[in-house]
Design an enzyme around this catalytic site. Structure first.
Site, mmCIF file in Angstrom:
data_model
loop_
_atom_site.group_PDB
_atom_site.id
_atom_site.type_symbol
_atom_site.label_atom_id
_atom_site.label_comp_id
_atom_site.label_asym_id
_atom_site.label_seq_id
_atom_site.Cartn_x
_atom_site.Cartn_y
_atom_site.Cartn_z
ATOM 1 N N GLY A 406 0.820 -1.192 0.000
ATOM 2 C CA GLY A 406 0.000 0.000 0.000
ATOM 3 C C GLY A 406 0.857 1.246 0.000
ATOM 4 N N GLY A 409 2.605 0.910 3.592
ATOM 5 C CA GLY A 409 3.062 -0.324 4.207
ATOM 6 C C GLY A 409 2.854 -1.546 3.339
ATOM 7 N N THR A 410 3.299 -2.698 3.877
ATOM 8 C CA THR A 410 3.185 -3.988 3.193
ATOM 9 C C THR A 410 2.222 -4.864 3.989
ATOM 10 O OG1 THR A 410 5.471 -3.784 2.451
ATOM 11 C CG2 THR A 410 4.469 -5.972 2.338
ATOM 12 N N VAL A 411 1.367 -5.613 3.281
ATOM 13 C CA VAL A 411 0.367 -6.472 3.923
ATOM 14 C C VAL A 411 0.782 -7.932 3.741
ATOM 15 C CG1 VAL A 411 -2.054 -7.127 4.023
ATOM 16 C CG2 VAL A 411 -1.433 -4.776 3.460
ATOM 17 N N LYS A 425 -0.711 -5.732 8.452
ATOM 18 C CA LYS A 425 -0.174 -4.566 7.744
ATOM 19 C C LYS A 425 1.026 -4.025 8.515
ATOM 20 C CE LYS A 425 -1.482 -0.003 5.960
ATOM 21 N NZ LYS A 425 -2.584 0.982 5.840
ATOM 22 N N ASP A 522 -10.594 8.183 0.327
ATOM 23 C CA ASP A 522 -9.831 7.458 -0.704
ATOM 24 C C ASP A 522 -10.635 6.273 -1.229
ATOM 25 O OD1 ASP A 522 -7.734 7.031 -2.415
ATOM 26 O OD2 ASP A 522 -6.485 5.971 -0.968
#
Length: 728
Positions: A406, A409-411, A425, A522
């Site tokens: 994202g 961050g990374t999920v 996350k 968003d």
């Protein structure tokens, strides 16, 4: 015996002096017999100049004999700096520019690192664009990766910073090795004069070394940072240690882990030594005794392996004094050892508690407590996970567990000890701005209880990087379902209408049914997840905001996704609930047409989906742009009703747009009419389906169904004309 004791001390002292003289020269960082500099740039191994001096061809360095500048064999890039500690190399990257106003699309090729161990650093670099009305995109194989828009306003003649006015920035995707740059006009204002620029740049250099960031416009090249720690993660160092997390490290070094790097392992020389740990015997002892204040006055410094010691060296002492001194030192050392063993567990426990407290404050724990105290206890239901539990659940954040990346961050996919599958996350970079967004997402999601909003299970604040734990949504995003359809499992019109109704109900709940109104800010198809039954789940509340009931808008810096952004918000910087309505309108048009919101491959007239859709309705050519399956399966009248609803959502005047509650009711009524028509012969099987923000239509009991639908949907004259004039 006393004489032997004194001789031993003298021998240790002499050995220390010998080591001191041998260690005065700093060890070379290059391979033996190889050049270790080019100009004023240090060239450490695994890089090297000349045959046999580098680890492989990708690390080969050519030194220009005239300019004394080093160039990396990969891409023939000028090298500015190599860091063994960080596992990076800084090189020059071109600045792509366009000063021809008549050219609509300019493309440029940046550095190509494919087939090498190098990739563009996600932590260090930012993609930057400058100029008026400049839409700059990073692309790879025809797909848009990242991008931003720099604009010019009449009241912004003075240039300062890179905040979207004349200059914008965005992050770099992970593991990126090649990309192209595309620049075109965004079409957001009339001020398109002057040159346009796009480039990838080392953010630390951009902020620290430039007093005026716009000075880049006169440069041909700017520094970028390349990672090579990815390669080191799978490379056996000259000798390995059985400790240090099973990583391969020099026996005289230790394994270091940098949390800002995706692949954090590498070799470093241990305490008391220096040199290059990637060379065999590359780490050499440092002589601490060369420091004038190493020991107290009257004592002798003795250099030891990986350290040094201080001792008395007075040969005039009596034997009794020497014996007493030896016994005293022995007893003292034994006492220290026993006390250390007794206190070890207490000290370790206190250190662990202090570290967790440090991370708790660093990760916004105090801010979260403040949110909890003002949220009527809803945040208190959020579970606080421990770090070890999430490390085990994600297999220590294995790369194979990554679900996606994202903006912040990374999920990762994980499985808890109770067997539940979750999504974890993990933020990429720890800074104050992202901490506030992280705490904001915790606070907002903890207050939401809706079946079509992704459920927050808990968070973890005791780690260096803050973590969020969500329910796992198994079927990807609505964007993938619309734009990457398979012929075996195409998405039907009935499913599209259901998904739109579910999303509208969830957003309407946020606006009008939550304890405090929430603006998502968003809404887009990539932030709408689908579970195993293809039910919609609204996700990603990183930039969402709670709004006091007595306020109608938020005044903020413009944030969101190009293509979904409300033009009225973009002009005024005031975000209202109608701004979410506009973004939902774009999603509704995506479901109707199967087209992407913005595409640089389409013609100028079709580049913006919103403009193309509205112009098609105006020209009575609606059915020409609808998805073929939608036209085949949907009734003409109901498609026009949905299209008119999307048109009203996209009205440039926010006050003329419907509320999300009205949108949800219109879609719910249309679904009820659709279901009533499908089972007209079996009225006893019809069931009234209610969302948490809408109610069944009062006229649902009407035998025909559609007459009441027209009344409640308040069809405009434009819709009626569309029903009569579809001639394209």
């Amino acid at each position: 015996m006393v004489v032997k004791f004194q001789l031993g001390l003298q021998l240790i002292w002499l050995l220390g002096l010998t080591k001191a003289s041998a260690a005065t020269v700093s060890p070379s960082l290059a391979k033996p017999g190889c050049e270790d500099t080019c100009g004023n740039i240090s060239i450490p191994y695994p890089f090297g100049i000349g045959e046999g001096c580098y680890q492989n061809a990708s690390f080969k360095i050519s030194c220009n004999n005239q300019s004394f500048k080093p160039f990396l064999n990969t891409g023939n890039l000028e090298v500015l700096e190599i860091s063994l500690k960080l596992g990076t190399v800084r090189v020059n990257s071109p600045v792509i520019s366009n000063c021809n106003d008549s050219v609509e699309l300019v493309t440029g090729m940046s550095i190509d690192l494919k087939g090498s161990p190098f990739s563009f650093s996600t932590a260090s670099n930012r993609f930057t664009a400058m100029g008026c009305d400049n839409l700059a995109l990073m692309t790879r194989n025809g797909d848009d990766l990242e991008g931003c828009v720099s604009i010019c306003k009449s009241d912004s003649a003075r240039e300062s910073g890179c905040d979207g006015v004349r200059c914008c920035q965005t992050s770099v995707p992970a593991s990126l090795q090649t990309f192209s740059v595309k620049m075109t006009r965004a079409g957001l204002n009339n001020d398109t004069g002057g040159c346009k620029y796009a480039f990838l740049v080392d953010q630390d250099w951009f902020i620290s070394n430039l007093s005026d960031p716009f000075a880049v416009r006169s440069m041909r090249y700017v520094p970028v940072v390349l990672d090579w720690r990815t390669y080191i993660a799978n490379w056996t160092c000259p000798s390995s240690s059985s400790e240090n997390y099973n990583a391969y490290c020099n026996t005289t070094g230790y394994c270091s882990m940098n949390s800002s790097l995706k692949y954090g392992y590498g070799c470093s020389c241990g305490w008391g030594s220096q040199g290059n740990p990637y060379l065999l015997n590359g780490c050499q002892d440092v002589n601490e005794c060369l420091k004038p204040d190493a020991c107290s006055p009257g004592m002798i410094c003795v250099n030891l392996e990986n350290g040094y010691g201080c001792d008395y060296m007075d040969t005039r002492r009596s034997p009794a004094m020497a014996i007493g001194l030896g016994i005293g030192i022995g007893v003292g050392l034994l006492f220290i050892l026993l006390v250390s063993l007794w206190l070890y567990r207490i000290v370790k426990r206190k250190r662990h508690i202090k570290l967790k407290q440090k991370f708790f404050k660093q990760n916004g724990g105090l801010l979260l407590q403040q949110q909890m105290s003002s949220s009527e206890g809803s945040v208190e239901k959020t579970k606080i996970f421990i770090a070890k539990e999430l490390e085990k659940a994600t297999d220590n954040y294995n790369e194979n567990r990554i679900l996606g990346h994202g903006g912040h961050g990374t999920v990762y996919k994980g499985m808890l000890v109770d067997g539940r599958i979750v999504a974890v996350k993990k933020s990429n970079i720890v800074d104050q701005g992202q901490i506030e967004q992280f705490i904001n997402e915790v606070a907002i999601l903890s207050q939401i209880n809706h079946r079509n909003v992704v459920k927050l299970l808990g968070c973890c604040l005791e780690t260096e990087v803050p973590l969020l734990v969500y329910e796992f949504i198994s079927n990807g995003t609505l964007y993938d379902l619309i734009h990457d359809q398979s012929e075996e499992f195409p998405i039907s019109w009935r499913d599209r209408l259901r998904i739109a109704t579910e999303v509208a109900g969830a957003v309407a709940y946020l606006h009008s049914a939550a304890s405090i109104p929430i603006y998502h800010r968003d809404i887009k198809s990539t932030n709408i997840l689908l579970d195993d039954k293809h039910r919609a789940k609204v996700a990603d509340f990183g930039i969402s905001r709670s709004v006091p009931i007595d306020k109608t808008h938020l005044t903020t810096l413009v944030q969101g996704t190009f293509g979904y952004l409300d033009p009225e918000y973009f002009r005024s910087c005031q975000f209202t609930e109608k701004s979410d309505v506009y973004s939902f309108g774009i999603v509704l048009v995506e479901l109707l047409t199967g087209r992407k919101p913005v595409s640089s491959t389409r013609s100028q007239e079709e580049k913006s989906l919103a403009i193309y859709f509205l112009s098609s309705i105006k020209e009575n050519c609606l059915f020409d742009i609808l998805d073929a399956r939608v036209v085949k399966e949907g009734g003409k009248e109901e498609l026009i009703v949905v299209a008119d609803l999307a048109k009203r959502c996209l009205n440039l005047n926010g006050k003329k747009r419907p509320t999300m509650k009205e949108v949800a009711m219109d879609l719910e009524g249309l679904r009820i009419y659709q279901g009533n028509s499908a089972v007209e012969q079996k009225p006893q099987e019809v069931e009234c389906y209610r969302t948490e923000t809408s109610s069944c239509w009062d006229a649902f009991s009407n035998s025909t169904g559609y007459a009441s639908l027209e009344d409640n949907a308040a069809l405009s004259l434009d819709v009626q004309s569309l029903l009569l004039n579809q001639s394209c």
